[in-house]
Design an enzyme around this catalytic site. Sequence first.
Site, PDB file in Angstrom:
ATOM      1  N   TYR A   1       1.207  -1.112  -0.263  1.00 15.64           N
ATOM      2  CA  TYR A   1       0.279   0.321   0.245  1.00 15.64           C
ATOM      3  C   TYR A   1       1.273   0.769   0.247  1.00 15.64           C
ATOM      4  CZ  TYR A   1      -3.010   3.793   2.122  1.00 15.64           C
ATOM      5  OH  TYR A   1      -3.557   4.400   2.081  1.00 15.64           O
TER       6      TYR A   1
ATOM      7  N   ASP B   1      10.557  -7.134  -4.036  1.00 11.07           N
ATOM      8  CA  ASP B   1       9.122  -7.173  -3.051  1.00 11.07           C
ATOM      9  C   ASP B   1       8.502  -9.135  -3.448  1.00 11.07           C
ATOM     10  OD1 ASP B   1       6.456  -5.675  -1.696  1.00 11.07           O
ATOM     11  OD2 ASP B   1       5.697  -7.419  -2.401  1.00 11.07           O
TER      12      ASP B   1
ATOM     13  N   ASP C   1      13.273 -12.242  -1.934  1.00  8.51           N
ATOM     14  CA  ASP C   1      12.185 -11.709   0.041  1.00  8.51           C
ATOM     15  C   ASP C   1      14.147 -11.748   0.964  1.00  8.51           C
ATOM     16  OD1 ASP C   1      10.413 -13.652   1.716  1.00  8.51           O
ATOM     17  OD2 ASP C   1      12.124 -12.900   2.368  1.00  8.51           O
TER      18      ASP C   1
ATOM     19  N   ASN D   1      10.337 -11.379  10.577  1.00  4.86           N
ATOM     20  CA  ASN D   1      10.395 -11.028   9.155  1.00  4.86           C
ATOM     21  C   ASN D   1      10.875  -9.298   9.277  1.00  4.86           C
ATOM     22  OD1 ASN D   1      10.057 -10.426   6.719  1.00  4.86           O
ATOM     23  ND2 ASN D   1       7.556  -9.329   7.402  1.00  4.86           N
TER      24      ASN D   1
ATOM     25  N   TYR E   1       4.449  -6.106  17.287  1.00  3.38           N
ATOM     26  CA  TYR E   1       4.387  -5.439  16.081  1.00  3.38           C
ATOM     27  C   TYR E   1       5.438  -4.797  16.529  1.00  3.38           C
ATOM     28  CZ  TYR E   1       3.830  -1.770  13.034  1.00  3.38           C
ATOM     29  OH  TYR E   1       3.806  -0.986  11.844  1.00  3.38           O
TER      30      TYR E   1
ATOM     31  N   PHE F   1     -16.230  -0.253  17.540  1.00  5.59           N
ATOM     32  CA  PHE F   1     -14.576  -1.065  18.386  1.00  5.59           C
ATOM     33  C   PHE F   1     -14.850  -0.241  19.892  1.00  5.59           C
ATOM     34  CE2 PHE F   1     -11.943  -3.377  15.113  1.00  5.59           C
ATOM     35  CZ  PHE F   1     -12.987  -4.649  15.209  1.00  5.59           C
TER      36      PHE F   1
ATOM     37  N   ARG G   1     -11.478  -2.842  21.601  1.00  5.19           N
ATOM     38  CA  ARG G   1     -10.770  -4.163  20.891  1.00  5.19           C
ATOM     39  C   ARG G   1      -9.109  -4.108  21.733  1.00  5.19           C
ATOM     40  NH1 ARG G   1      -8.355  -2.696  14.952  1.00  5.19           N
ATOM     41  NH2 ARG G   1      -6.805  -1.087  16.241  1.00  5.19           N
TER      42      ARG G   1
HETATM   43  N1  UDP Z   1     -11.981   0.129  14.194  1.00  7.21           N
HETATM   44  C1  UDP Z   1     -13.270  -0.144  14.651  1.00  7.21           C
HETATM   45  N2  UDP Z   1     -14.066  -0.862  13.309  1.00  7.21           N
HETATM   46  C2  UDP Z   1     -13.082  -1.072  13.059  1.00  7.21           C
HETATM   47  C3  UDP Z   1     -11.762  -0.893  12.797  1.00  7.21           C
HETATM   48  C4  UDP Z   1     -11.328  -0.548  13.074  1.00  7.21           C
HETATM   49  O1  UDP Z   1     -13.650   0.119  15.095  1.00  7.21           O
HETATM   50  O2  UDP Z   1     -13.347  -2.157  12.248  1.00  7.21           O
HETATM   51  C5  UDP Z   1     -11.456   1.838  15.162  1.00  7.21           C
HETATM   52  C6  UDP Z   1     -10.006   0.433  15.816  1.00  7.21           C
HETATM   53  O3  UDP Z   1     -10.915   0.570  17.241  1.00  7.21           O
HETATM   54  C7  UDP Z   1      -9.252   2.357  15.988  1.00  7.21           C
HETATM   55  C8  UDP Z   1      -9.544   2.993  14.648  1.00  7.21           C
HETATM   56  O4  UDP Z   1     -11.020   2.197  14.156  1.00  7.21           O
HETATM   57  O5  UDP Z   1      -9.850   2.731  16.961  1.00  7.21           O
HETATM   58  C9  UDP Z   1      -8.669   2.758  13.709  1.00  7.21           C
HETATM   59  O6  UDP Z   1      -8.540   1.311  13.463  1.00  7.21           O
HETATM   60  P1  UDP Z   1      -7.447   1.046  12.864  1.00  7.21           P
HETATM   61  O7  UDP Z   1      -6.972  -0.796  12.739  1.00  7.21           O
HETATM   62  O8  UDP Z   1      -7.200   1.537  10.748  1.00  7.21           O
HETATM   63  O9  UDP Z   1      -5.412   1.403  13.145  1.00  7.21           O
HETATM   64  P2  UDP Z   1      -4.853   1.449  14.767  1.00  7.21           P
HETATM   65  O10 UDP Z   1      -4.951   2.976  14.957  1.00  7.21           O
HETATM   66  O11 UDP Z   1      -5.068   0.349  15.001  1.00  7.21           O
HETATM   67  O12 UDP Z   1      -3.352   1.597  14.073  1.00  7.21           O
END
Ligand code: UDP
Length: 324
Positions: A11, A31, A50, A91, A140, A207, A281
Amino acid sequence: MRVLVVGGAGYIGSHMVKMLLGAGHEVVTLDNLSSGHRDAVLGGTFIEGDLADIDCLNKVFEQHQPEAVMHFASYIQVGESVRKPDIYYRNNVTNTLNLLEVMLKFEVKKFIFSSTAAVFGEPDYVPIDEAHPTRPLNPYGRSKWMIEQVLSDYDTAFDLRSVCLRYFNAAGADPEGQLGERHDPETHLIPLILQAASGRREHIQVFGRDYDTPDGTCIRDYIHIVDLCSAHLAALEYLNQDGSSDRFNLGNGSGFSVQQVIDAVQKVSGKQVSVINGPRREGDPARLVADATRAKKILSWQPNFTELETIVSHAWQWELKQLR
Ligand code: UDP
């Protein structure tokens, strides 16, 4: 310059290749196509290979004599990194060490590294500047922070100069519609909402709505992919003019909530998105916003696409293309 873009079919890498070519640089993309797409590399030389394969790396450097390297090839899913730390460290850390080893062998000493806001963990304050403590909360984030520290030591010992760019939330798509986000599985908020708007997905799950934010949903700093890439171009110029190794936070400086993003998608697309309210989450801080003052000052960089609707409309244009 001759620039090696590792992970240039992904991306961010693919937008970078396009921008480098547009700026007149010679580009070699390496890549392994584990998540990238060959057709996303719009020009220059493409090599499928790789970073685990040192022979391949030696050949690439021997044949193409890059003067600088940009490294976008890494695994990026936080949750997966918790379940499979071994593949993340292999990786994101070991393979990066391979790349650095070959760079040193060929005396290539300019390196631009894709780092992340995840090096900070739960913030003590926002917006987050470079002085903020680094306490990554998952493999990560730790893998990226490890390489940042390696780079600092390699500068001291080997004079390898690097710029680490900590991305907040990379978003949007090529304004000309040639490139965009194509992750499988898709986990990022904006493409997920767009897919729910276009009908490729039934709904989007939010989330958590009980955060300490104005509308209860998480706030993130969405930075347009073109602005992210222009920061890399500025970093290349900076290293070329003998700038010393440094780290910069990259965001557009304003935060948008999950609900604001949903509203923007509905406005831009003219479609209603079906929303399910889910639990929080794990590991999601309420608010992550970058203070990008240093990047602006030292790299003379300025984001151009800071409006959420612009970011969303470029990504929507790309989503519509995926339907055809
Ligand atoms: N998020 C959400 N639903 C989803 C995916 C993400 O509510 O299906 C929320 C997530 O909790 C965060 C924001 O969107 O607050 C951005 O999430 P993303 O995974 O895009 O990027 P991150 O901030 O985790 O790098």
